[in-house]
Design a protein around this motif. Sequence first.
Motif, short mmCIF file in Angstrom:
data_model
loop_
_atom_site.label_atom_id
_atom_site.label_comp_id
_atom_site.label_asym_id
_atom_site.label_seq_id
_atom_site.Cartn_x
_atom_site.Cartn_y
_atom_site.Cartn_z
N ILE A 1 38.21 50.85 29.07
CA ILE A 1 38.81 49.49 29.04
C ILE A 1 40.27 49.50 28.92
O ILE A 1 40.90 50.44 27.99
N ILE A 2 41.04 49.13 29.82
CA ILE A 2 42.51 48.98 29.76
C ILE A 2 42.94 47.75 28.95
O ILE A 2 42.36 46.63 29.19
N ILE B 1 51.78 40.74 33.35
CA ILE B 1 51.66 39.21 33.70
C ILE B 1 53.05 39.09 34.65
O ILE B 1 54.09 39.34 34.31
N THR B 2 52.71 38.53 35.85
CA THR B 2 53.87 38.11 36.60
C THR B 2 53.93 36.53 36.79
O THR B 2 53.06 35.82 37.10
N SER C 1 44.30 35.78 35.95
CA SER C 1 45.04 34.99 36.94
C SER C 1 46.19 35.70 37.53
O SER C 1 46.52 35.76 38.67
N TYR C 2 47.09 36.07 36.67
CA TYR C 2 48.49 36.45 36.58
C TYR C 2 48.70 38.04 36.26
O TYR C 2 49.80 38.39 36.52
N GLY C 3 47.62 38.73 35.87
CA GLY C 3 47.81 39.85 35.41
C GLY C 3 47.62 41.22 36.41
O GLY C 3 46.86 40.94 37.30
N THR C 4 48.06 42.39 36.01
CA THR C 4 47.67 43.27 36.92
C THR C 4 46.26 44.02 36.67
O THR C 4 45.62 44.78 37.35
#
Length: 68
Positions: A3-4, A9-10, A52-55
Amino acid sequence: MEIILNSIITCPTCGYQKEETMPTDSCQFFYECESCKTVLKPKEGDCCVFCSYGTVKCPPIQEHKSCC
């Protein structure tokens, strides 16, 4: 499967990026951008701001479990 726990977040408003460590025991529904102070919320159909906004998707989703 490993697990990473870190995700970048962008901000969709200003494009600012920051690497954050994701919680493993809860979802993060709100995140304030350090640059423009926009409060991010999950997009419809996503369980948290990392999805939603993470890599990288949040830990429960990585494990193919239901999130929150």
